[in-house]
Design a protein around this motif. Structure first.
Motif, PDB file in Angstrom:
ATOM      1  N   ALA A  37       0.830  -1.206   0.000  1.00  0.00           N
ATOM      2  CA  ALA A  37       0.000   0.000   0.000  1.00  0.00           C
ATOM      3  C   ALA A  37       0.867   1.259   0.000  1.00  0.00           C
ATOM      4  O   ALA A  37       0.564   2.229  -0.709  1.00  0.00           O
ATOM      5  N   ALA A  38       1.940   1.258   0.783  1.00  0.00           N
ATOM      6  CA  ALA A  38       2.838   2.421   0.810  1.00  0.00           C
ATOM      7  C   ALA A  38       3.503   2.625  -0.546  1.00  0.00           C
ATOM      8  O   ALA A  38       3.587   3.760  -1.039  1.00  0.00           O
TER       9      ALA A  38
ATOM     10  N   ASP B 245       0.917   3.942  -3.062  1.00  0.00           N
ATOM     11  CA  ASP B 245       0.614   5.339  -2.779  1.00  0.00           C
ATOM     12  C   ASP B 245       1.771   6.239  -3.202  1.00  0.00           C
ATOM     13  O   ASP B 245       1.546   7.304  -3.784  1.00  0.00           O
TER      14      ASP B 245
ATOM     15  N   ARG C  30       1.699   6.702  -7.016  1.00  0.00           N
ATOM     16  CA  ARG C  30       0.577   7.487  -7.543  1.00  0.00           C
ATOM     17  C   ARG C  30       0.560   8.934  -7.065  1.00  0.00           C
ATOM     18  O   ARG C  30       0.013   9.794  -7.733  1.00  0.00           O
ATOM     19  N   ARG C  31       1.116   9.211  -5.906  1.00  0.00           N
ATOM     20  CA  ARG C  31       1.050  10.553  -5.310  1.00  0.00           C
ATOM     21  C   ARG C  31       2.049  11.484  -5.991  1.00  0.00           C
ATOM     22  O   ARG C  31       3.216  11.137  -6.157  1.00  0.00           O
TER      23      ARG C  31
ATOM     24  N   ARG D 249      11.013  10.946  -2.587  1.00  0.00           N
ATOM     25  CA  ARG D 249      10.333   9.698  -2.917  1.00  0.00           C
ATOM     26  C   ARG D 249      11.291   8.517  -2.714  1.00  0.00           C
ATOM     27  O   ARG D 249      10.883   7.455  -2.243  1.00  0.00           O
TER      28      ARG D 249
ATOM     29  N   TYR E 169       5.588   6.361   6.838  1.00  0.00           N
ATOM     30  CA  TYR E 169       5.197   7.037   5.602  1.00  0.00           C
ATOM     31  C   TYR E 169       3.755   7.515   5.678  1.00  0.00           C
ATOM     32  O   TYR E 169       3.452   8.661   5.342  1.00  0.00           O
ATOM     33  N   PHE E 170       2.843   6.658   6.115  1.00  0.00           N
ATOM     34  CA  PHE E 170       1.438   7.049   6.182  1.00  0.00           C
ATOM     35  C   PHE E 170       1.192   8.141   7.223  1.00  0.00           C
ATOM     36  O   PHE E 170       0.296   8.968   7.066  1.00  0.00           O
TER      37      PHE E 170
ATOM     38  N   ARG F 278       3.222  11.809   3.967  1.00  0.00           N
ATOM     39  CA  ARG F 278       2.257  12.376   3.030  1.00  0.00           C
ATOM     40  C   ARG F 278       1.807  13.755   3.514  1.00  0.00           C
ATOM     41  O   ARG F 278       1.522  13.940   4.690  1.00  0.00           O
TER      42      ARG F 278
END
Length: 72
Positions: free
Chosen positions: A30-31, A34, A37-38, A47, A64-65, A69
């Motif tokens: 998931a990280a 994300d 795509r971010r 990044r 990261y979450f 972000r």
């Protein structure tokens, strides 16, 4: 103290190790998705750094979450 092997573990221990592994893979995936795509301007830091950090057990993806972000 001898190392314990997979076959030496109880069924309950094997179950929780498997659950932890699935959670780890899902968090990392998931990280990474994300991150891909971010847009770069919506990421705190580089990044490349966050991509490497995502592979550090549970801590990297969670960091990261929580911190990587940018909020709108």
């Amino acid at each position: 103290m001898a190392r314990r092997r997979w076959r030496d573990l109880s069924g309950r221990q094997r179950h929780w190790i498997a659950v932890g592994a699935v959670i780890q893979v899902c968090l990392t995936g998931a990280a990474l998705i994300d991150l891909r795509r971010r847009p770069a301007e919506r990421i705190n830091g580089s990044r490349r750094f966050w991509t490497m950090a995502a592979f550090v057990d549970f801590i990297g993806p969670l960091a990261y979450f929580l911190r990587g972000r940018r909020r709108l």
